[in-house]
Design an enzyme around this catalytic site. Structure first.
Site, PDB file in Angstrom:
ATOM      1  N   HIS A 156      14.526   9.217  -6.666  1.00  0.00           N
ATOM      2  CA  HIS A 156      14.748   8.181  -5.628  1.00  0.00           C
ATOM      3  C   HIS A 156      13.446   7.837  -4.898  1.00  0.00           C
ATOM      4  O   HIS A 156      13.486   7.419  -3.748  1.00  0.00           O
ATOM      5  CB  HIS A 156      15.803   8.612  -4.597  1.00  0.00           C
ATOM      6  N   SER A 277     -11.204  -8.939  -4.234  1.00  0.00           N
ATOM      7  CA  SER A 277     -10.542 -10.056  -3.562  1.00  0.00           C
ATOM      8  C   SER A 277     -11.600 -11.072  -3.163  1.00  0.00           C
ATOM      9  O   SER A 277     -12.724 -10.710  -2.820  1.00  0.00           O
ATOM     10  CB  SER A 277      -9.822  -9.529  -2.324  1.00  0.00           C
ATOM     11  N   LYS A 283     -11.402  -4.838  -0.737  1.00  0.00           N
ATOM     12  CA  LYS A 283     -10.306  -4.661  -1.701  1.00  0.00           C
ATOM     13  C   LYS A 283     -10.772  -4.255  -3.098  1.00  0.00           C
ATOM     14  O   LYS A 283     -11.786  -4.723  -3.592  1.00  0.00           O
ATOM     15  CB  LYS A 283      -9.494  -5.957  -1.832  1.00  0.00           C
ATOM     16  N   GLU A 290      -0.837  -4.257 -12.805  1.00  0.00           N
ATOM     17  CA  GLU A 290       0.059  -5.268 -12.224  1.00  0.00           C
ATOM     18  C   GLU A 290       0.420  -6.337 -13.255  1.00  0.00           C
ATOM     19  O   GLU A 290       1.568  -6.758 -13.371  1.00  0.00           O
ATOM     20  CB  GLU A 290      -0.606  -5.959 -11.026  1.00  0.00           C
TER      21      GLU A 290
END
Ligand code: ARG
Length: 467
Positions: A156, A277, A283, A290
């Site tokens: 979970h 970024s 970043k 992804e």
């Protein structure tokens, strides 16, 4: 030159129809397979006495010339010739004259296109299997390096029980092993020759299908000519195996994204596999996992697309089936793109062992083990569960972890506690207590690594035999 099938027609094809029905824009990817199949076909026509040997030699030389020209980008494919098969034939005739028109004797585009697809996929499945194998190897190397790294295991997405990081990585090795076994097994159904089925019913010429199969190294020929030209199960099977591989990659991707967040900080992906970024200078984004996660959708889409194309199609060939190609090409490219990045990305991933350890020390994932301790002292498990639940609640309310409790505090919850509990609660003890086949104890994981290496050697052997 007019259409290869123009005889029956009195009018030119509407140019929109040409454009709408053409597949040359994408099936030119099959040029090599198409010519490979034609070479075997024409050799057989010669051997069976259907064409004179002289014509066979001329056609073969012409086909090789056409392939050379295609590879050198010297051929401009034409939409009015519809697909790769007719573009090749047109160019062959342009190259060697009317004798080129003898190539299509005893053959139809229906058995020809199916053969091309079998040849194409057979090759790609071996390549993809090799790439999956490399990813497994990267994971195993990381697992070996992390046989002493303890990390919270989750259910979970809540901390559950501590495990070896190696054990977590080896779960993926098992998943990719199943994937690879599926790919290798599917090869048997891909490596079957449709050629010789003609349009649907076979051919009047005395051809030798088995000789063609032998030349092209197919293990078998299709039993039924209608099935041979109608079957796209082998592509569906591939798309479904590819979907499962992408699903596995997407789960690993999701974990890599989570683990590399500041909140987890369990791993760091190498700079070479991340992007920045345009606005936020600090970043470092895990774009590769992804995007793999995202591209999983298109592979599922390709599977659903082809299943739907084939649903309710009457036998044998229908033009609908031309829709089998783009999804297959796209799936191959998507899988290759993902796998070729994943293997080096996993190999270069840095594992933050101390941060993982800190996470293990600051949680209650050893709670099951003190429950088991009380069971060992004779308490029924359900009561032990209740006692430890209360102990954990006490810890939370007092800002402590189980290992911080004094013996007096333990005794408030059960008289059965004794000093041995401090050893039982150590993460190493907790991990090594799971000493069952397939469990997370160090010895078990080390054995699992050895067993997976044996399986991977079998893949290597298979790859050698099929390359
Ligand atoms: N371009 C076609 C395809 O990909 C080749 C087979 C065409 N056969 C036919 N009878 N129209 O499916």
């Amino acid at each position: 030159m007019s259409k290869l099938w123009g005889g029956r027609f009195t009018k030119q094809t509407n140019h929109l129809v040409d454009e709408y029905t053409a597949s040359i824009g994408f099936d030119q990817a099959l040029a090599e397979e198409d010519i490979q199949g034609s070479l075997a076909h024409v050799t057989m026509l010669g051997k069976c006495g259907i064409l004179p040997q002289e014509d066979v030699e001329t056609i073969k030389a012409g086909l090789i010339k056409v392939l050379e020209k295609i590879n050198n980008n010297e051929i401009e494919f034409s939409v009015s010739d519809e697909d790769i098969h007719m573009n090749v034939e047109k160019n062959l005739i342009a190259e060697i004259g009317p004798v080129g028109g003898k190539l299509h004797t005893g053959r139809s585009r229906n058995d020809q296109v199916a053969t091309d697809m079998h040849l194409y996929l057979r090759k790609r499945v071996v390549e993809l299997s090799g790439m999956l194998h490399e990813l497994q190897q990267s994971l195993v190397v990381q697992a070996r390096d992390n046989l002493d790294t303890i990390v919270p295991g989750y259910t979970h997405l809540q901390r559950a029980q501590p495990i070896l990081f190696a054990h977590h990585l080896m779960a993926y090795v098992s998943m990719f092993q199943r994937d690879n076994e599926r790919l290798m097994d599917s090869y048997k159904r891909i490596n079957v020759l449709p050629l010789g089925a003609g349009a649907l019913a076979g051919t009047t010429f005395p051809i030798d299908r088995h000789f063609v199969a032998e030349q092209l190294q197919f293990d078998r020929v299709y039993e039924n000519s209608l099935d041979a030209v109608s079957d796209r199960d082998f592509i569906l099977e591939f798309l479904s195996h590819a979907s499962i591989i992408m699903m596995h990659l997407s789960r690993l991707s999701e974990e890599l994204v989570l683990w590399s967040s500041t909140e987890f900080n369990f791993i760091e992906l190498d700079d070479a596999f991340c992007t920045g970024s345009s606005i936020m200078p600090q970043k470092k984004n895990p774009d590769v996992p992804e995007l793999v996660r995202g591209k999983t959708g298109r592979v599922y889409g390709n599977l659903m697309g082809l299943l739907t194309v084939l649903k309710s199609l009457p036998l044998a060939y229908n033009k609908d089936m031309q829709e089998d190609k783009e999804g297959m090409f796209d799936t191959v490219a998507t899988l290759e793109g993902a796998l070729q990045l994943f293997a080096p990305m996993i190999a270069t991933m840095k594992v933050n062992k101390s941060r993982m350890r800190e996470a293990v020390n600051k949680d209650f994932s050893n709670a099951t083990d003190i429950a088991d301790f009380l069971v060992g002292k004779g308490l029924p498990f359900r009561q032990a569960h209740e006692v430890i639940g209360k102990t954990v609640l006490y810890c939370i309310q007092n800002g402590k972890y189980l290992l911080d409790l004094t013996m007096d505090e333990f005794k408030q919850f059960s008289e059965l506690f004794d000093d041995a509990i401090y050893e039982v609660l150590q993460p190493e003890t907790v991990v090594n207590a799971r000493n069952v086949y397939g469990g997370t104890a160090t010895d078990q994981v080390a054995d699992a690594i050895k067993r997976s290496e044996v399986l991977m050697q079998m893949t290597e052997q298979w790859l050698k035999e099929h390359q």
